[in-house]
Write an enzyme that holds these catalytic residues in place. Structure first.
Site, PDB file in Angstrom:
ATOM      1  CG  LEU A  48      33.309  38.743  42.374  1.00  0.00           C
ATOM      2  CD1 LEU A  48      32.815  39.647  41.150  1.00  0.00           C
ATOM      3  CD2 LEU A  48      34.440  38.297  41.846  1.00  0.00           C
ATOM      4  CB  SER A  49      29.769  36.959  42.506  1.00  0.00           C
ATOM      5  OG  SER A  49      28.930  36.255  42.169  1.00  0.00           O
ATOM      6  CB  ALA A  50      27.645  35.338  46.609  1.00  0.00           C
ATOM      7  N   GLY A  75      29.572  40.449  46.647  1.00  0.00           N
ATOM      8  CA  GLY A  75      28.805  41.866  46.521  1.00  0.00           C
ATOM      9  C   GLY A  75      27.364  41.808  46.797  1.00  0.00           C
ATOM     10  CB  ALA A  76      24.730  39.483  46.955  1.00  0.00           C
TER      11      ALA A  76
END
Length: 238
Positions: free
Chosen positions: A57-59, A61-62
């Protein structure tokens, strides 16, 4: 399950440094560290090497984008939740702007970044993309850029091969030449920045909390279905 986490000495907010060049390449930085963790799990347990998946998720996810691009031979699939495309930023300012939906390389350039990250000839990991339409932390334009980054890699067209509704949310699926579902996209209308969970009803899954948002749909369950780890979803055609 392997749950890597960031050390505060590496990032004050304990986020992955997905935008730094040293942490977005093969055989170096955070991706290599995570790859070594996976190796350790494989040595310790009878893991099927053809059934290794990554999500975040978020970072996170990145960083999932980074892992799929830099070690594609390791993963059968990945799920990027409220994340960003691989190397869509290379500086902190660039990362902040991209999170806000400001500035981006072209789709062709983004896809080329994945293609040049390794000499991997394929097959490529399947991809599940999730994003809330009301996300004010990571603009949902990043979800479309992730799709555009991976679409040429999988050789699929712009238009989805299937469009349906899952638990009340629009869901799109693209299939490759072998008739295999290789990319799916969920846009969780009205949801902010977080992972969609479903804690109510006959089959609750997950716990509501910070960035774990009650949405009436379990991303965990649906991703597991896409990866064929559990039974398939029952869509409603539209």
């Amino acid at each position: 399950m392997l749950l890597p986490e960031q050390a505060r000495r590496n990032n004050f907010n304990r986020c992955f440094n997905w935008y730094q060049r040293g942490d977005s390449r093969r055989a170096g930085g955070e991706p290599e560290s995570i790859r070594q963790m996976i190796d350790a799990v494989q040595r310790a347990y009878p893991i099927d090497p053809a059934r290794i998946f990554v999500t975040g998720l978020s970072a996170g996810g990145a960083m999932t984008s980074v892992m799929l691009a830099t070690y594609p031979e390791v993963f059968a699939g990945g799920a990027i939740i409220a994340g960003l495309p691989f190397r869509s930023a290379t500086t902190l300012l660039g990362a902040i702007n991209r999170m806000r939906g400001i500035g981006s390389a072209t789709a062709a350039t983004l896809s080329g970044l994945v293609g040049s990250a390794t000499d991997h000839p394929g097959p490529w990991p399947t991809l599940s993309i999730w994003h809330g339409s009301a996300d004010r932390t990571v603009d949902d334009s990043n979800a479309e850029l992730i799709f555009e980054q991976w679409r040429p890699i999988h050789g699929v067209g712009v238009l989805p091969d299937r469009t349906d509704m899952i638990d009340g949310y629009p869901h799109r699926v693209w299939r490759d030449m072998a008739e295999r579902d290789v990319i799916e996209d969920y846009r969780i209308t009205g949801m902010g920045h977080g992972t969609p969970v479903s804690t109510l009803g006959a089959e609750p899954c997950g716990v509501r909390g910070a960035n774990m948002l009650e949405s009436g749909i379990s991303s965990t369950r649906r991703i597991a279905q896409f990866w064929e780890l559990v039974g398939a979803a029952r869509p409603a055609a539209i």
